[in-house]
Design a protein around this motif. Structure first.
Motif, mmCIF file in Angstrom:
data_model
loop_
_atom_site.group_PDB
_atom_site.id
_atom_site.type_symbol
_atom_site.label_atom_id
_atom_site.label_comp_id
_atom_site.label_asym_id
_atom_site.label_seq_id
_atom_site.Cartn_x
_atom_site.Cartn_y
_atom_site.Cartn_z
ATOM 1 N N LEU A 40 0.782 -1.310 0.168
ATOM 2 C CA LEU A 40 0.060 -0.023 -0.041
ATOM 3 C C LEU A 40 0.961 1.290 0.042
ATOM 4 O O LEU A 40 0.612 2.241 -0.458
ATOM 5 N N GLU A 69 -2.357 -7.118 3.794
ATOM 6 C CA GLU A 69 -2.652 -5.692 4.209
ATOM 7 C C GLU A 69 -3.875 -5.138 4.111
ATOM 8 O O GLU A 69 -4.196 -3.977 4.540
ATOM 9 N N ALA A 96 -7.169 -0.600 4.301
ATOM 10 C CA ALA A 96 -6.078 -1.281 5.054
ATOM 11 C C ALA A 96 -6.654 -1.960 6.485
ATOM 12 O O ALA A 96 -7.597 -1.427 7.086
#
Length: 199
Positions: free
Chosen positions: A76, A136, A186
């Motif tokens: 990310l 993630e 996330a």
């Protein structure tokens, strides 16, 4: 030696055309304007590009060069930094700005269609897949839908920034976009580890 000169000449033409397209749009820039701006002959221009449209196509295609994600430990974070790097280049690089303008504007230049957006979606999708493999992302997140949303949101942020400030506030707007979007992407423990300011 000759090949290096040809590469330089081609780049000179692209930069001159990019400045004109960025400033005046496709309709407002002629091949004569491009020749005058780059200081070359008409023959030199047509040796590299058979038409104004072929120059525009090259500028649109150049956007893909700005879509390489930097390597980070977190997938990310790589994606976030890709958008910051793209935004920075958009502020400084007339070739990238012209490519974006030609992609968005409806003019007599045959529209590149969804090709530039597909390239952006491919880059975002790859990073989201990497983030998913590393655990993630929130469980059940639709990566394809998320990809389309991020590309759309980032495109909108660019356009609004251009209208309001000629992109001077673009990095701040990208930062705000990620602050708002990340909680929906996330896993909670990751949010504090992600930097949403330019690297």
């Amino acid at each position: 030696m000759r090949q290096e000169r040809a590469i330089r000449t081609r780049q000179t033409i692209l930069e001159a055309a990019a400045e004109l397209f960025d400033e005046f749009g496709y309709e407002g820039a002629s091949t004569t304007d491009i020749i005058t701006r780059c200081g070359l002959t008409r023959g030199a221009l047509y040796h590299h590009f058979p038409s104004k449209e072929s120059i525009a196509v090259a500028l649109v295609d150049a956007q893909s060069e700005a879509l390489k994600a930097p390597e980070r430990d977190l997938g990310l974070q790589s994606l976030i930094d890709l958008t910051f790097e793209y935004a920075r280049r958009l502020q400084a690089d007339p070739i990238l700005r012209a490519g974006v303008r030609l992609t968005v504007e409806q003019t007599s230049f045959r529209s590149p269609g969804s090709r530039p957006y597909r390239a952006a979606e491919d880059a975002v999708y790859r990073q989201l897949q990497l983030a998913a493999q590393k655990g993630e992302l929130l469980p059940g997140l639709d990566i394809e839908e998320t990809t389309e949303f991020i590309v759309g949101a980032f495109t909108g942020v660019q356009l609004v920034s251009h209208v309001y400030s000629k992109r001077r506030d673009l990095l701040e707007r990208v930062s705000a976009m990620w602050r708002l979007v990340l909680p929906g992407l996330a896993v909670p423990g990751l949010l504090l580890r992600l930097r949403v300011t330019p690297p």
